[in-house]
Design a protein around this motif. Structure first.
Motif, PDB file in Angstrom:
ATOM      1  N   THR A   1       2.128  15.384  43.668  1.00 17.29           N
ATOM      2  CA  THR A   1       2.229  14.273  44.611  1.00 17.29           C
ATOM      3  C   THR A   1       3.535  13.514  44.355  1.00 17.29           C
ATOM      4  OG1 THR A   1       1.092  12.742  43.146  1.00 17.29           O
ATOM      5  CG2 THR A   1      -0.284  14.020  44.666  1.00 17.29           C
ATOM      6  N   SER A   2       3.810  12.543  45.194  1.00 17.64           N
ATOM      7  CA  SER A   2       5.039  11.762  45.029  1.00 17.64           C
ATOM      8  C   SER A   2       5.001  10.908  43.761  1.00 17.64           C
ATOM      9  CB  SER A   2       5.268  10.875  46.249  1.00 17.64           C
ATOM     10  OG  SER A   2       4.205   9.958  46.380  1.00 17.64           O
ATOM     11  N   ASP A   3       3.828  10.632  43.229  1.00 18.44           N
ATOM     12  CA  ASP A   3       3.721   9.867  41.986  1.00 18.44           C
ATOM     13  C   ASP A   3       4.221  10.662  40.788  1.00 18.44           C
ATOM     14  OD1 ASP A   3       2.586   7.788  43.398  1.00 18.44           O
ATOM     15  OD2 ASP A   3       0.534   8.513  43.057  1.00 18.44           O
ATOM     16  N   ASN A   4       4.245  11.989  40.892  1.00 22.93           N
ATOM     17  CA  ASN A   4       4.666  12.846  39.793  1.00 22.93           C
ATOM     18  C   ASN A   4       6.160  13.144  39.814  1.00 22.93           C
ATOM     19  OD1 ASN A   4       1.753  14.335  40.811  1.00 22.93           O
ATOM     20  ND2 ASN A   4       1.852  13.363  38.819  1.00 22.93           N
ATOM     21  N   ILE A   5       6.877  12.619  40.803  1.00 21.92           N
ATOM     22  CA  ILE A   5       8.314  12.853  40.916  1.00 21.92           C
ATOM     23  C   ILE A   5       9.032  11.560  40.552  1.00 21.92           C
ATOM     24  CG2 ILE A   5      10.196  13.483  42.465  1.00 21.92           C
ATOM     25  CD1 ILE A   5       8.135  14.987  44.161  1.00 21.92           C
ATOM     26  N   SER A   6       9.992  11.665  39.644  1.00 24.08           N
ATOM     27  CA  SER A   6      10.773  10.493  39.228  1.00 24.08           C
ATOM     28  C   SER A   6      12.248  10.859  39.221  1.00 24.08           C
ATOM     29  CB  SER A   6      10.338  10.017  37.842  1.00 24.08           C
ATOM     30  OG  SER A   6      10.566  11.033  36.890  1.00 24.08           O
ATOM     31  N   LEU A   7      13.083   9.841  39.280  1.00 25.19           N
ATOM     32  CA  LEU A   7      14.526  10.028  39.292  1.00 25.19           C
ATOM     33  C   LEU A   7      15.049   9.746  37.892  1.00 25.19           C
ATOM     34  CD1 LEU A   7      16.611  10.723  41.454  1.00 25.19           C
ATOM     35  CD2 LEU A   7      17.065   8.309  41.678  1.00 25.19           C
ATOM     36  N   VAL A   8      15.595  10.774  37.215  1.00 24.69           N
ATOM     37  CA  VAL A   8      16.116  10.635  35.863  1.00 24.69           C
ATOM     38  C   VAL A   8      17.584  11.029  35.888  1.00 24.69           C
ATOM     39  CG1 VAL A   8      15.929  11.417  33.476  1.00 24.69           C
ATOM     40  CG2 VAL A   8      13.871  11.162  34.857  1.00 24.69           C
ATOM     41  N   ASN A   9      18.454  10.077  35.564  1.00 23.99           N
ATOM     42  CA  ASN A   9      19.909  10.307  35.548  1.00 23.99           C
ATOM     43  C   ASN A   9      20.408  10.876  36.867  1.00 23.99           C
ATOM     44  OD1 ASN A   9      20.129   9.360  32.929  1.00 23.99           O
ATOM     45  ND2 ASN A   9      19.826  11.387  32.038  1.00 23.99           N
ATOM     46  N   GLY A  10      19.837  10.446  37.973  1.00 25.92           N
ATOM     47  CA  GLY A  10      20.281  10.862  39.294  1.00 25.92           C
ATOM     48  C   GLY A  10      19.692  12.172  39.769  1.00 25.92           C
ATOM     49  N   ALA A  11      18.847  12.806  38.985  1.00 26.28           N
ATOM     50  CA  ALA A  11      18.251  14.084  39.375  1.00 26.28           C
ATOM     51  C   ALA A  11      16.738  13.909  39.511  1.00 26.28           C
ATOM     52  CB  ALA A  11      18.542  15.160  38.336  1.00 26.28           C
TER      53      ALA A  11
ATOM     54  N   THR B   1       4.032  20.167  32.494  1.00 27.37           N
ATOM     55  CA  THR B   1       5.349  20.782  32.478  1.00 27.37           C
ATOM     56  C   THR B   1       6.322  19.866  33.223  1.00 27.37           C
ATOM     57  OG1 THR B   1       4.329  22.965  32.546  1.00 27.37           O
ATOM     58  CG2 THR B   1       6.654  22.851  33.106  1.00 27.37           C
ATOM     59  N   ALA B   2       7.522  19.690  32.656  1.00 22.76           N
ATOM     60  CA  ALA B   2       8.538  18.862  33.300  1.00 22.76           C
ATOM     61  C   ALA B   2       9.739  19.737  33.648  1.00 22.76           C
ATOM     62  CB  ALA B   2       8.963  17.725  32.376  1.00 22.76           C
ATOM     63  N   TYR B   3      10.204  19.629  34.878  1.00 26.87           N
ATOM     64  CA  TYR B   3      11.370  20.401  35.305  1.00 26.87           C
ATOM     65  C   TYR B   3      12.056  19.647  36.429  1.00 26.87           C
ATOM     66  CZ  TYR B   3       7.972  22.004  38.773  1.00 26.87           C
ATOM     67  OH  TYR B   3       7.017  22.061  39.762  1.00 26.87           O
ATOM     68  N   GLN B   4      13.300  20.071  36.687  1.00 27.54           N
ATOM     69  CA  GLN B   4      14.095  19.432  37.743  1.00 27.54           C
ATOM     70  C   GLN B   4      13.724  20.031  39.093  1.00 27.54           C
ATOM     71  OE1 GLN B   4      18.297  19.458  37.058  1.00 27.54           O
ATOM     72  NE2 GLN B   4      18.780  18.609  39.050  1.00 27.54           N
ATOM     73  N   LEU B   5      13.566  19.171  40.077  1.00 25.90           N
ATOM     74  CA  LEU B   5      13.239  19.604  41.420  1.00 25.90           C
ATOM     75  C   LEU B   5      14.522  20.072  42.107  1.00 25.90           C
ATOM     76  CD1 LEU B   5      10.886  19.721  43.477  1.00 25.90           C
ATOM     77  CD2 LEU B   5      11.619  17.479  44.253  1.00 25.90           C
ATOM     78  N   THR B   6      14.507  21.321  42.591  1.00 26.37           N
ATOM     79  CA  THR B   6      15.687  21.859  43.276  1.00 26.37           C
ATOM     80  C   THR B   6      15.314  22.217  44.705  1.00 26.37           C
ATOM     81  OG1 THR B   6      15.157  24.084  42.495  1.00 26.37           O
ATOM     82  CG2 THR B   6      16.700  22.800  41.175  1.00 26.37           C
ATOM     83  N   GLU B   7      16.296  22.108  45.571  1.00 25.82           N
ATOM     84  CA  GLU B   7      16.065  22.422  46.979  1.00 25.82           C
ATOM     85  C   GLU B   7      16.486  23.862  47.233  1.00 25.82           C
ATOM     86  OE1 GLU B   7      17.237  20.771  51.409  1.00 25.82           O
ATOM     87  OE2 GLU B   7      18.040  19.798  49.635  1.00 25.82           O
ATOM     88  N   GLU B   8      15.596  24.620  47.850  1.00 28.28           N
ATOM     89  CA  GLU B   8      15.891  26.007  48.204  1.00 28.28           C
ATOM     90  C   GLU B   8      16.798  26.040  49.426  1.00 28.28           C
ATOM     91  OE1 GLU B   8      14.825  28.659  46.461  1.00 28.28           O
ATOM     92  OE2 GLU B   8      13.847  27.316  45.029  1.00 28.28           O
ATOM     93  N   PRO B   9      17.674  27.020  49.517  1.00 30.95           N
ATOM     94  CA  PRO B   9      18.512  27.141  50.730  1.00 30.95           C
ATOM     95  C   PRO B   9      17.644  27.390  51.965  1.00 30.95           C
ATOM     96  CG  PRO B   9      19.279  28.617  48.989  1.00 30.95           C
ATOM     97  CD  PRO B   9      18.014  28.011  48.518  1.00 30.95           C
ATOM     98  N   LYS B  10      18.103  26.885  53.108  1.00 31.31           N
ATOM     99  CA  LYS B  10      17.326  26.989  54.345  1.00 31.31           C
ATOM    100  C   LYS B  10      17.509  28.338  55.041  1.00 31.31           C
ATOM    101  CE  LYS B  10      16.014  22.692  54.249  1.00 31.31           C
ATOM    102  NZ  LYS B  10      15.007  22.407  53.300  1.00 31.31           N
TER     103      LYS B  10
END
Length: 122
Positions: free
Chosen positions: A92-102, A112-121
């Motif tokens: 959910t959106s509660d599990n996403i945070s902004l750390v050092n701009g990422a 598990t903690a990992y960086q959220l990346t956007e897949e190409p369209k």
């Protein structure tokens, strides 16, 4: 606030300057011993102003800053569910945070903690 800080520093410099002049003038042939007391009080007022202004500046810097990021999305956006890469749990959106701009994701199920990346369209 910067204008008041500048005025306070200028006033402190004036108090210290005239305080030193009074102390110095007390030792002249026409000087009075009362000038030493006036000079010391003036110097102490100047140093007190510097201390107070410096302390308030430190307190203002120590206050935490809250940064909010608002995203304006274009008209035709569809929302997909985000799933954990490790266990497949729904994030959910509660599990996403902004750390050092990422954007960082922390799974509430497997932690598990990992960086959220956007897949190409394409």
């Amino acid at each position: 606030m910067n204008a008041l800080k500048t005025i306070a520093y200028i006033a402190a410099a004036v108090f210290i300057f005239f305080g030193v002049l009074f102390i110095w003038g007390a030792f002249s042939p026409n000087g009075s011993t009362g000038w030493i007391i006036v000079g010391i009080i003036s110097v102490l007022i100047g140093l007190g102003l510097i201390f107070i202004v410096g302390r308030r500046a430190a307190q203002a810097q120590a206050q935490a800053q809250n940064v909010q990021v608002k995203i304006d999305l274009p008209g035709g956006v569809s929302l997909d569910t985000v799933k954990c890469k490790s266990c497949g749990g729904v994030i959910t959106s509660d599990n996403i945070s902004l750390v050092n701009g990422a954007p960082m994701v922390t799974c509430p199920y497997c932690h598990t903690a990992y960086q959220l990346t956007e897949e190409p369209k394409w």
